[in-house]
Write a protein that holds these residues in place. Sequence first.
Motif, PDB file in Angstrom:
ATOM      1  N   LEU A 105     -14.187   2.093   1.887  1.00  0.00           N
ATOM      2  CA  LEU A 105     -13.143   3.117   1.980  1.00  0.00           C
ATOM      3  C   LEU A 105     -11.861   2.669   1.285  1.00  0.00           C
ATOM      4  N   PHE A 106     -11.527   1.399   1.433  1.00  0.00           N
ATOM      5  CA  PHE A 106     -10.318   0.893   0.777  1.00  0.00           C
ATOM      6  C   PHE A 106     -10.452   0.963  -0.742  1.00  0.00           C
ATOM      7  N   LEU A 107     -11.609   0.555  -1.268  1.00  0.00           N
ATOM      8  CA  LEU A 107     -11.823   0.601  -2.712  1.00  0.00           C
ATOM      9  C   LEU A 107     -11.843   2.041  -3.222  1.00  0.00           C
ATOM     10  N   LEU A 108     -12.377   2.950  -2.427  1.00  0.00           N
ATOM     11  CA  LEU A 108     -12.346   4.356  -2.822  1.00  0.00           C
ATOM     12  C   LEU A 108     -10.905   4.852  -2.913  1.00  0.00           C
ATOM     13  N   GLY A 109     -10.063   4.400  -1.992  1.00  0.00           N
ATOM     14  CA  GLY A 109      -8.649   4.757  -2.061  1.00  0.00           C
ATOM     15  C   GLY A 109      -7.972   4.189  -3.292  1.00  0.00           C
ATOM     16  N   VAL A 110      -8.285   2.942  -3.625  1.00  0.00           N
ATOM     17  CA  VAL A 110      -7.716   2.326  -4.828  1.00  0.00           C
ATOM     18  C   VAL A 110      -8.165   3.085  -6.074  1.00  0.00           C
ATOM     19  N   LEU A 111      -9.434   3.458  -6.121  1.00  0.00           N
ATOM     20  CA  LEU A 111      -9.950   4.191  -7.274  1.00  0.00           C
ATOM     21  C   LEU A 111      -9.311   5.573  -7.385  1.00  0.00           C
ATOM     22  N   TYR A 112      -9.099   6.232  -6.258  1.00  0.00           N
ATOM     23  CA  TYR A 112      -8.444   7.542  -6.310  1.00  0.00           C
ATOM     24  C   TYR A 112      -7.013   7.409  -6.817  1.00  0.00           C
ATOM     25  N   GLN A 113      -6.370   6.292  -6.509  1.00  0.00           N
ATOM     26  CA  GLN A 113      -5.021   6.067  -7.017  1.00  0.00           C
ATOM     27  C   GLN A 113      -5.015   6.024  -8.546  1.00  0.00           C
ATOM     28  N   MET A 114      -6.123   5.607  -9.126  1.00  0.00           N
ATOM     29  CA  MET A 114      -6.188   5.513 -10.583  1.00  0.00           C
ATOM     30  C   MET A 114      -6.540   6.848 -11.227  1.00  0.00           C
ATOM     31  N   HIS A 115      -7.457   7.595 -10.590  1.00  0.00           N
ATOM     32  CA  HIS A 115      -7.778   8.916 -11.141  1.00  0.00           C
ATOM     33  C   HIS A 115      -8.471   9.751 -10.069  1.00  0.00           C
ATOM     34  N   PRO A 116      -8.065  11.012  -9.907  1.00  0.00           N
ATOM     35  CA  PRO A 116      -8.642  11.850  -8.843  1.00  0.00           C
ATOM     36  C   PRO A 116     -10.135  12.116  -8.999  1.00  0.00           C
ATOM     37  N   THR A 117     -10.678  11.984 -10.206  1.00  0.00           N
ATOM     38  CA  THR A 117     -12.103  12.260 -10.388  1.00  0.00           C
ATOM     39  C   THR A 117     -12.984  11.295  -9.602  1.00  0.00           C
ATOM     40  N   ALA A 172      -9.721   0.645   7.769  1.00  0.00           N
ATOM     41  CA  ALA A 172      -9.674   1.440   6.542  1.00  0.00           C
ATOM     42  C   ALA A 172      -8.556   2.474   6.603  1.00  0.00           C
ATOM     43  N   VAL A 173      -8.409   3.129   7.747  1.00  0.00           N
ATOM     44  CA  VAL A 173      -7.356   4.144   7.889  1.00  0.00           C
ATOM     45  C   VAL A 173      -5.981   3.513   7.730  1.00  0.00           C
ATOM     46  N   VAL A 174      -5.778   2.360   8.355  1.00  0.00           N
ATOM     47  CA  VAL A 174      -4.480   1.685   8.251  1.00  0.00           C
ATOM     48  C   VAL A 174      -4.199   1.269   6.807  1.00  0.00           C
ATOM     49  N   SER A 175      -5.194   0.691   6.148  1.00  0.00           N
ATOM     50  CA  SER A 175      -4.995   0.233   4.770  1.00  0.00           C
ATOM     51  C   SER A 175      -4.741   1.406   3.824  1.00  0.00           C
ATOM     52  N   LEU A 176      -5.429   2.512   4.034  1.00  0.00           N
ATOM     53  CA  LEU A 176      -5.218   3.683   3.179  1.00  0.00           C
ATOM     54  C   LEU A 176      -3.836   4.290   3.404  1.00  0.00           C
ATOM     55  N   LEU A 177      -3.381   4.290   4.640  1.00  0.00           N
ATOM     56  CA  LEU A 177      -2.033   4.793   4.908  1.00  0.00           C
ATOM     57  C   LEU A 177      -0.982   3.926   4.218  1.00  0.00           C
ATOM     58  N   ILE A 178      -1.232   2.629   4.163  1.00  0.00           N
ATOM     59  CA  ILE A 178      -0.273   1.726   3.519  1.00  0.00           C
ATOM     60  C   ILE A 178      -0.203   1.984   2.019  1.00  0.00           C
ATOM     61  N   ILE A 179      -1.361   2.049   1.356  1.00  0.00           N
ATOM     62  CA  ILE A 179      -1.328   2.186  -0.103  1.00  0.00           C
ATOM     63  C   ILE A 179      -0.966   3.602  -0.540  1.00  0.00           C
ATOM     64  N   PHE A 180      -1.157   4.588   0.340  1.00  0.00           N
ATOM     65  CA  PHE A 180      -0.804   5.961  -0.019  1.00  0.00           C
ATOM     66  C   PHE A 180       0.560   6.382   0.521  1.00  0.00           C
ATOM     67  N   PHE A 181       1.247   5.493   1.225  1.00  0.00           N
ATOM     68  CA  PHE A 181       2.529   5.863   1.821  1.00  0.00           C
ATOM     69  C   PHE A 181       3.542   6.353   0.785  1.00  0.00           C
ATOM     70  N   PRO A 182       3.739   5.653  -0.351  1.00  0.00           N
ATOM     71  CA  PRO A 182       4.697   6.180  -1.342  1.00  0.00           C
ATOM     72  C   PRO A 182       4.306   7.556  -1.877  1.00  0.00           C
ATOM     73  N   TYR A 183       3.012   7.756  -2.114  1.00  0.00           N
ATOM     74  CA  TYR A 183       2.566   9.046  -2.644  1.00  0.00           C
ATOM     75  C   TYR A 183       2.725  10.155  -1.608  1.00  0.00           C
ATOM     76  N   LEU A 184       2.504   9.822  -0.342  1.00  0.00           N
ATOM     77  CA  LEU A 184       2.708  10.810   0.717  1.00  0.00           C
ATOM     78  C   LEU A 184       4.180  11.198   0.824  1.00  0.00           C
ATOM     79  N   LEU A 185       5.070  10.242   0.580  1.00  0.00           N
ATOM     80  CA  LEU A 185       6.497  10.571   0.545  1.00  0.00           C
ATOM     81  C   LEU A 185       6.793  11.591  -0.550  1.00  0.00           C
TER      82      LEU A 185
END
Length: 319
Positions: free
Chosen positions: A208-220, A247-260
């Motif tokens: 799940l964490f790697l999927l989040g990292v990959l989505y950060q690079m491209h939505p596809t 996984a939920v905690v790590s995804l919230l951390i890496i997506f926090f700026p984008y959620l802002l």
Amino acid sequence: MGVSRGALCSMSFKLSQKQPSDTDSPSAPAAGGSRLFSWLLRLRSFTVNAWEAYLILLVAAFLRFYQINTTEFDDDQAKIYRMAYDAVHHGLLPTTSDVASIGIAHPPGLIYFFMPIAALSANPLWGAVLTALFTSVAALLTYFFTRRYYGRFAAIAAALLYATAARPLNYARFIWQPNLMPPFVVLFMFALYWGVVERRKGWLFPALFLLGVLYQMHPTTLLLAIPLLVAVVLAPGTLRWRDLALAVVSLLIIFFPYLLWEAFTHLVDVQTVFNLAKQHARTDSQALQFYRLFLIPYDRPPTNTNTAVGVLAPILTWL
């Protein structure tokens, strides 16, 4: 009551035996030396049994780093590296990357990868070097993954194909969101196979964490959620609630700026995606064209007869 001579001899023998003490146990350096020796033996075995991995890495690195100063550098590359540079030198928090062709802002994950390089140099060439390094490692990871689950011959073929194929090589040398994806895709597949094939626990969190990292690079890369769901169905006994929580905690951390950013813009990117989703789908041969370009980099035959490719092209037209 008297004691026999044999009993006295037996008691004397037992008392004369040396009792074990702390000093008789193996010393820490000896134990550490044994572990080091075992590690060196495993390293030697790997070096002997996987010597071709070094050649594959050498080929991949040479093709990616050779004349890298001539790599592509357009507006997107300038914007991405400048955002990383400004974030470091002006103390900014990147909340997005550049804008996609469909009009939405990319998440800022790519910017954070380039920030350490931008902190050391303002020259964007080092961003291309970082991309080449990531994609060279991807070739090595491809070998390890394929050999572990499909065998040595398949590993050599797959790794060499990725290392030398024209179209992946073109995208392995310049700054762009999708260009850093390959090593993370292989690691993502490692995580899935760890759970489905090897039936080991603890794979859901990195997947799940790697999927989040990959989505950060491209939505596809959100399409990778499909094999993830298949893995969940095939390996339900390996799932743990703590992995999901991590996984939920790590995804919230890496997506926090984008959620802002999304909160500040009132989810304008989400609205754009929903509006685009209402358009009619179209079926064409674009995917097949991409597979062809994977192996053949030319959209049309070369016209310059003064080059080696131009001379050989008529001979190889039957291909």
